[in-house]
Write an enzyme that holds these catalytic residues in place. Structure first.
Site, PDB file in Angstrom:
ATOM      1  N   SER A  20       1.105  -1.204  -0.026  1.00 57.17           N
ATOM      2  CA  SER A  20       0.010  -0.019  -0.167  1.00 57.17           C
ATOM      3  C   SER A  20       0.923   1.430  -0.086  1.00 57.17           C
ATOM      4  O   SER A  20       0.361   2.351  -0.593  1.00 57.17           O
ATOM      5  CB  SER A  20      -1.019   0.131   1.115  1.00 57.17           C
ATOM      6  OG  SER A  20      -1.933  -0.948   1.067  1.00 57.17           O
ATOM      7  N   LYS A  70      -9.347  -6.173  10.640  1.00 61.29           N
ATOM      8  CA  LYS A  70     -10.681  -5.749  10.011  1.00 61.29           C
ATOM      9  C   LYS A  70     -11.906  -5.925  10.710  1.00 61.29           C
ATOM     10  O   LYS A  70     -13.076  -5.140  10.150  1.00 61.29           O
ATOM     11  CB  LYS A  70     -10.535  -6.517   8.806  1.00 61.29           C
ATOM     12  CG  LYS A  70      -9.643  -6.080   7.723  1.00 61.29           C
ATOM     13  CD  LYS A  70      -9.590  -6.816   6.216  1.00 61.29           C
ATOM     14  CE  LYS A  70      -8.437  -6.428   5.438  1.00 61.29           C
ATOM     15  NZ  LYS A  70      -8.784  -6.869   4.018  1.00 61.29           N
ATOM     16  N   ASP A 107     -12.868  -3.048  -0.220  1.00 63.76           N
ATOM     17  CA  ASP A 107     -12.242  -4.194  -0.671  1.00 63.76           C
ATOM     18  C   ASP A 107     -13.579  -4.738  -1.833  1.00 63.76           C
ATOM     19  O   ASP A 107     -13.106  -4.999  -2.834  1.00 63.76           O
ATOM     20  CB  ASP A 107     -12.079  -5.422   0.257  1.00 63.76           C
ATOM     21  CG  ASP A 107     -10.651  -5.273   0.952  1.00 63.76           C
ATOM     22  OD1 ASP A 107      -9.640  -4.833   0.416  1.00 63.76           O
ATOM     23  OD2 ASP A 107     -10.568  -5.834   2.138  1.00 63.76           O
ATOM     24  N   GLY A 129     -12.070 -20.030   0.667  1.00 62.58           N
ATOM     25  CA  GLY A 129     -11.868 -19.172   1.963  1.00 62.58           C
ATOM     26  C   GLY A 129     -12.974 -18.655   2.566  1.00 62.58           C
ATOM     27  O   GLY A 129     -14.029 -18.473   1.923  1.00 62.58           O
ATOM     28  N   LEU A 215      -7.099 -13.568  -5.402  1.00 65.69           N
ATOM     29  CA  LEU A 215      -7.042 -12.490  -4.723  1.00 65.69           C
ATOM     30  C   LEU A 215      -5.419 -12.100  -4.501  1.00 65.69           C
ATOM     31  O   LEU A 215      -5.106 -11.136  -4.085  1.00 65.69           O
ATOM     32  CB  LEU A 215      -7.860 -12.268  -3.618  1.00 65.69           C
ATOM     33  CG  LEU A 215      -9.232 -11.816  -3.486  1.00 65.69           C
ATOM     34  CD1 LEU A 215      -9.906 -12.355  -4.750  1.00 65.69           C
ATOM     35  CD2 LEU A 215      -9.901 -11.558  -2.313  1.00 65.69           C
TER      36      LEU A 215
HETATM   37  P1  NAP Z   1      -8.059 -14.162   6.484  1.00 62.83           P
HETATM   38  O1  NAP Z   1      -9.178 -13.118   7.174  1.00 62.83           O
HETATM   39  O2  NAP Z   1      -7.000 -14.592   7.468  1.00 62.83           O
HETATM   40  O3  NAP Z   1      -8.848 -15.371   6.018  1.00 62.83           O
HETATM   41  C1  NAP Z   1      -8.310 -16.169   5.434  1.00 62.83           C
HETATM   42  C2  NAP Z   1      -9.215 -17.482   4.850  1.00 62.83           C
HETATM   43  O4  NAP Z   1      -8.359 -18.467   4.435  1.00 62.83           O
HETATM   44  C3  NAP Z   1      -9.807 -18.084   6.303  1.00 62.83           C
HETATM   45  O5  NAP Z   1     -11.223 -18.514   5.907  1.00 62.83           O
HETATM   46  C4  NAP Z   1      -8.993 -19.215   6.401  1.00 62.83           C
HETATM   47  O6  NAP Z   1      -9.460 -20.353   7.211  1.00 62.83           O
HETATM   48  C5  NAP Z   1      -8.664 -19.608   5.099  1.00 62.83           C
HETATM   49  N1  NAP Z   1      -7.186 -20.503   5.128  1.00 62.83           N
HETATM   50  C6  NAP Z   1      -5.990 -19.862   5.642  1.00 62.83           C
HETATM   51  N2  NAP Z   1      -5.137 -21.001   5.476  1.00 62.83           N
HETATM   52  C7  NAP Z   1      -5.776 -21.895   4.820  1.00 62.83           C
HETATM   53  C8  NAP Z   1      -5.374 -23.289   4.402  1.00 62.83           C
HETATM   54  N3  NAP Z   1      -4.074 -23.664   4.927  1.00 62.83           N
HETATM   55  N4  NAP Z   1      -6.334 -24.234   3.863  1.00 62.83           N
HETATM   56  C9  NAP Z   1      -7.426 -23.598   3.874  1.00 62.83           C
HETATM   57  N5  NAP Z   1      -7.992 -22.568   4.299  1.00 62.83           N
HETATM   58  C10 NAP Z   1      -7.249 -21.686   4.790  1.00 62.83           C
HETATM   59  O7  NAP Z   1      -7.364 -13.535   5.457  1.00 62.83           O
HETATM   60  P2  NAP Z   1      -8.096 -12.123   4.150  1.00 62.83           P
HETATM   61  O8  NAP Z   1      -7.918 -10.930   4.761  1.00 62.83           O
HETATM   62  O9  NAP Z   1      -9.467 -13.029   3.874  1.00 62.83           O
HETATM   63  O10 NAP Z   1      -7.090 -12.474   3.182  1.00 62.83           O
HETATM   64  C11 NAP Z   1      -7.257 -13.796   2.129  1.00 62.83           C
HETATM   65  C12 NAP Z   1      -6.100 -13.592   1.069  1.00 62.83           C
HETATM   66  O11 NAP Z   1      -6.850 -12.571   0.306  1.00 62.83           O
HETATM   67  C13 NAP Z   1      -4.996 -13.059   1.478  1.00 62.83           C
HETATM   68  O12 NAP Z   1      -3.938 -13.731   0.406  1.00 62.83           O
HETATM   69  C14 NAP Z   1      -4.711 -11.423   1.224  1.00 62.83           C
HETATM   70  O13 NAP Z   1      -3.609 -11.242   0.893  1.00 62.83           O
HETATM   71  C15 NAP Z   1      -5.606 -11.769  -0.088  1.00 62.83           C
HETATM   72  N6  NAP Z   1      -6.437 -10.339  -0.154  1.00 62.83           N
HETATM   73  C16 NAP Z   1      -6.254  -9.566  -1.427  1.00 62.83           C
HETATM   74  C17 NAP Z   1      -6.670  -8.452  -1.577  1.00 62.83           C
HETATM   75  C18 NAP Z   1      -6.169  -7.619  -2.836  1.00 62.83           C
HETATM   76  O14 NAP Z   1      -6.889  -6.278  -2.711  1.00 62.83           O
HETATM   77  N7  NAP Z   1      -5.704  -8.255  -3.833  1.00 62.83           N
HETATM   78  C19 NAP Z   1      -7.706  -7.747  -0.405  1.00 62.83           C
HETATM   79  C20 NAP Z   1      -7.797  -8.557   0.505  1.00 62.83           C
HETATM   80  C21 NAP Z   1      -7.225  -9.831   0.821  1.00 62.83           C
HETATM   81  P3  NAP Z   1     -10.145 -20.350   8.518  1.00 62.83           P
HETATM   82  O15 NAP Z   1     -11.430 -19.453   8.614  1.00 62.83           O
HETATM   83  O16 NAP Z   1     -10.355 -21.782   8.970  1.00 62.83           O
HETATM   84  O17 NAP Z   1      -8.968 -19.727   9.519  1.00 62.83           O
END
Ligand code: NAP
Length: 273
Positions: A20, A70, A107, A129, A215
């Site tokens: 960012s 968040k 987002d 996810g 993502l």
């Molecule tokens: P988060 O709130 O930590 O959620 C991650 C999700 O993925 C949770 O549901 C988690 O499961 C699941 N997960 C994590 N490790 C896993 C594994 N080994 N096997 C299966 N499921 C797994 O993270 P987030 O904010 O949603 O972000 C998720 C991804 O999106 C990240 O890579 C982030 O960098 C990306 N992102 C990108 C943008 C963009 O602008 N491009 C914006 C936001 C996020 P549990 O619920 O069981 O913990």
């Protein structure tokens, strides 16, 4: 810290990996706006104190919020747009002139922007996810008129809760299930990100006109996107969403739209870092 120069921040824990600052500084420089944008590590226990301190600083325009704050942010700032009910996660906080703080979520719109030309009405999406990003994805897809969502998640309970909160027709599958046919597949998990295991799924059930959206933006070309390209499926990488959500936040912080016509140059810069 109190400074005269306006500034905004991105906060999270960890935060060193955040792109960012690069994006916002690129736009500030191009628009010759005298302001700064910094990354600031804030642990969960420091979050309430951080918010109290920054709200008293008139130079602070606000912050972007990333993992793990968040959801906690919902209890610390005003929510005039009803983000709690609609999405359940905040990624942008904006300081008003009177020192009050308003939370929002850029987002969802950032996610939708690269696929907004498509007609998703009545279509079937697979979402992998069930975390903060998935919440924004579900809200955006609902806005786009999606017909049905199949969530693929390791916590069936969380995924079901998200579908219920978004009031979307759908079902939940475990991570190792064979995928059903769908028009759109979205990876909203960290799988495939640098330092994380790859997302191992079989794309064969997807029709030839399906779109695959990852993502994850580091690396830009994940194993998932490589597999989709091999099948000649349309793909969208995480940088478009990253830039899209940042653009909306930039406008809220600095009162002007960023120079989006320079996106190609910004993308090059982001890929190089
Ligand atoms: P988060 O709130 O930590 O959620 C991650 C999700 O993925 C949770 O549901 C988690 O499961 C699941 N997960 C994590 N490790 C896993 C594994 N080994 N096997 C299966 N499921 C797994 O993270 P987030 O904010 O949603 O972000 C998720 C991804 O999106 C990240 O890579 C982030 O960098 C990306 N992102 C990108 C943008 C963009 O602008 N491009 C914006 C936001 C996020 P549990 O619920 O069981 O913990």
């Amino acid at each position: 810290m109190t400074t005269d120069m306006p500034y905004a921040e991105v906060i999270g824990d960890p935060i060193a990996h955040s792109k960012s600052p690069l994006i916002h500084k690129f736009w500030l420089e191009r628009l010759t706006i005298e302001a700064d944008y910094r990354a600031c590590r804030v642990t969960p226990s420091e979050l309430p104190g951080y918010i109290e301190q920054r709200s008293a600083d008139p130079a602070w325009r606000g912050c972007n919020v990333t993992i793990p704050h968040k959801i906690a942010m919902l209890d610390l700032v005003d929510d005039p747009g009803g983000v709690r009910e609609k999405i359940g996660a905040m990624n942008t906080i904006v300081r008003q002139k009177d020192g009050s703080l308003i939370g929002t979520n850029t987002d969802a719109a950032g996610f939708l922007a690269p696929i907004a030309d498509g007609d998703w009405s009545g279509k079937h999406a697979l979402v992998i996810g069930a975390g903060g990003a998935a919440r924004a994805v579900l809200f955006a897809l609902k806005q786009a008129g999606i017909g049905k969502i199949t969530m693929v998640a390791r916590s069936g309970l969380k995924a079901t809760g998200l579908l219920m909160q978004a009031s979307i027709k759908g079902s939940v599958l475990p991570m190792d299930a064979r995928l059903p046919e769908a028009d759109l597949l979205i990876n909203a998990s960290p799988l495939g990100m640098t330092g994380q295991p790859a997302l191992e799924i079989d794309l064969d059930p997807l029709p030839s006109d399906a779109l695959v959206y990852d993502l994850v933006y580091a690396p830009l070309e994940t194993k998932l996107l490589r597999a989709a390209k091999k099948r000649d499926l349309a793909v969208v990488d995480g940088l478009d969403m990253l830039i899209g959500q940042a653009a909306l936040a930039f406008e809220l912080f600095f009162g002007t739209t960023p120079p989006m016509e320079q996106d190609a140059e910004l993308r090059k810069l982001l890929v190089a870092r």
